[in-house]
Scaffold this motif. Sequence first.
Motif, short mmCIF file in Angstrom:
data_model
loop_
_atom_site.label_atom_id
_atom_site.label_comp_id
_atom_site.label_asym_id
_atom_site.label_seq_id
_atom_site.Cartn_x
_atom_site.Cartn_y
_atom_site.Cartn_z
N LEU A 131 -29.40 -19.56 -17.87
CA LEU A 131 -29.63 -19.85 -19.28
C LEU A 131 -28.88 -18.89 -20.19
O LEU A 131 -28.03 -19.30 -20.97
N LEU A 132 -29.16 -17.60 -20.11
CA LEU A 132 -28.52 -16.63 -21.01
C LEU A 132 -27.06 -16.41 -20.63
O LEU A 132 -26.18 -16.37 -21.50
N ARG A 133 -26.78 -16.25 -19.36
CA ARG A 133 -25.41 -16.10 -18.86
C ARG A 133 -25.17 -17.10 -17.75
O ARG A 133 -25.09 -16.75 -16.57
N PRO A 134 -25.04 -18.37 -18.08
CA PRO A 134 -24.90 -19.39 -17.04
C PRO A 134 -23.57 -19.25 -16.30
O PRO A 134 -22.56 -18.84 -16.87
N HIS A 135 -23.59 -19.58 -15.03
CA HIS A 135 -22.39 -19.53 -14.21
C HIS A 135 -22.26 -20.84 -13.44
O HIS A 135 -23.25 -21.51 -13.16
N VAL A 136 -21.05 -21.17 -13.09
CA VAL A 136 -20.79 -22.38 -12.32
C VAL A 136 -20.92 -22.05 -10.84
O VAL A 136 -20.23 -21.16 -10.33
N ALA A 137 -21.81 -22.75 -10.16
CA ALA A 137 -22.00 -22.59 -8.72
C ALA A 137 -21.32 -23.75 -8.01
O ALA A 137 -21.59 -24.92 -8.31
N LEU A 138 -20.40 -23.43 -7.09
CA LEU A 138 -19.61 -24.44 -6.39
C LEU A 138 -19.95 -24.44 -4.91
O LEU A 138 -20.22 -23.37 -4.31
#
Length: 410
Positions: A131-138
């Motif tokens: 939420l605050l620092r979203p990252h893309v998980a692949l």
Amino acid sequence: MSELLLSSLLRQALLLSAAVLLLWALHRPLLRLGASAAYASWLLLPLLLLTPALPRPGREPLQRALQAATNADMTELPAVVAPATDHAALWLVLWLAGAAVVVAVQARRQWQLGRFGERLPAGRSPALVGLLRPHVALPADFEQRFSAAERELILAHEQVHRERGDNLWNLLACALTALHWWNPLAWWAARRMQADQELACDAAVLARYPGSRPTYTQALMTAHHLMPARAPLASRWGSSHPLVERITMLNRSRTLPRRRAAALALALLGVAGLAYAAQTPPQAASATQAAQPQKVEIRLNVTSGAFKAAPRLITALGERSSLQWGGTAAQSWRLDFTVTRGDDGKLQVLTQPSYGGKALGEHKGVLASGESFGQRIGGSDGVPALQMTRVVTLLPADFKMPSHESKPRS
């Protein structure tokens, strides 16, 4: 306190159900305007749920204006009444316990997804996590499963999720389904909102990459069997939306023009305004309840020697009521009753008997509405024995006091 909180939750459930049913009826027309319009329409839910918390004027000019404009009576939203006091606390505990279970399940799912970091196991769907620092998980097989062009579109899809703050809306949907876990409309709304979210994201990506529809369609078909992330803070590439419908929507993908967006916003605000105007102010309801205290009924069975009677008294909580009988002042009985209600919802009955003008102490009983209790008085010092049984029952709030007084009959 439990009654007030339960009534507020029931009112929220009524507003949520009305909003979901309205959006369900309008969903297909909204999709014809575009996926972005369908997704934006879900703003109606928080707008309606916030209307009870908005400040209200003392004379309700909105109701008067609507009545004058339509030349008809303004129908108010029905008042939501909590269950009886002695059960309100139990219902509230069950409601909140169910919400706590849903929150625990969702929190566990989020924790399990967070453990993988930015690299998911093979066979998973790409997702924007956090939420605050979203990252893309692949997934581990991301490069092998998708071509370079497909990977670019997928990453652009997740970037749109990031720019729009979609995980915040997913968190709100999770909170509403947890709070209204027993309402199937809440669960349907959450799934439908997330499906519309994906469709709107597809339309935004295609608007940025004109001519990429064939590649985008192929990426969707390749990812159809991937396992989606089911955590609340995860905007995923794959969705529960039927693949055929999602691909069909790609052929109609278009951004929402500013004029239509403004018209949709005005329509949503108009619906919320009508709901706000139709609601009865909580302050007015509280004032009405304060002006009309809760009524109680006291049914008695008294026996003293050959004398028997079954009188019925109706009084209000906190008010003192009396019952008196006897041939002479020196041989007359008098019973004074005062009924109050404790914080636990139980009724507290204070009985003060007297015989021949002499007080015989007092008796306090604590019981639930509809329960009975007995007591024996006198029997010594020239006071005849009196056997008494009382049943005290709360009456409906709209009960009207009778115009005559109840008297014992022999």
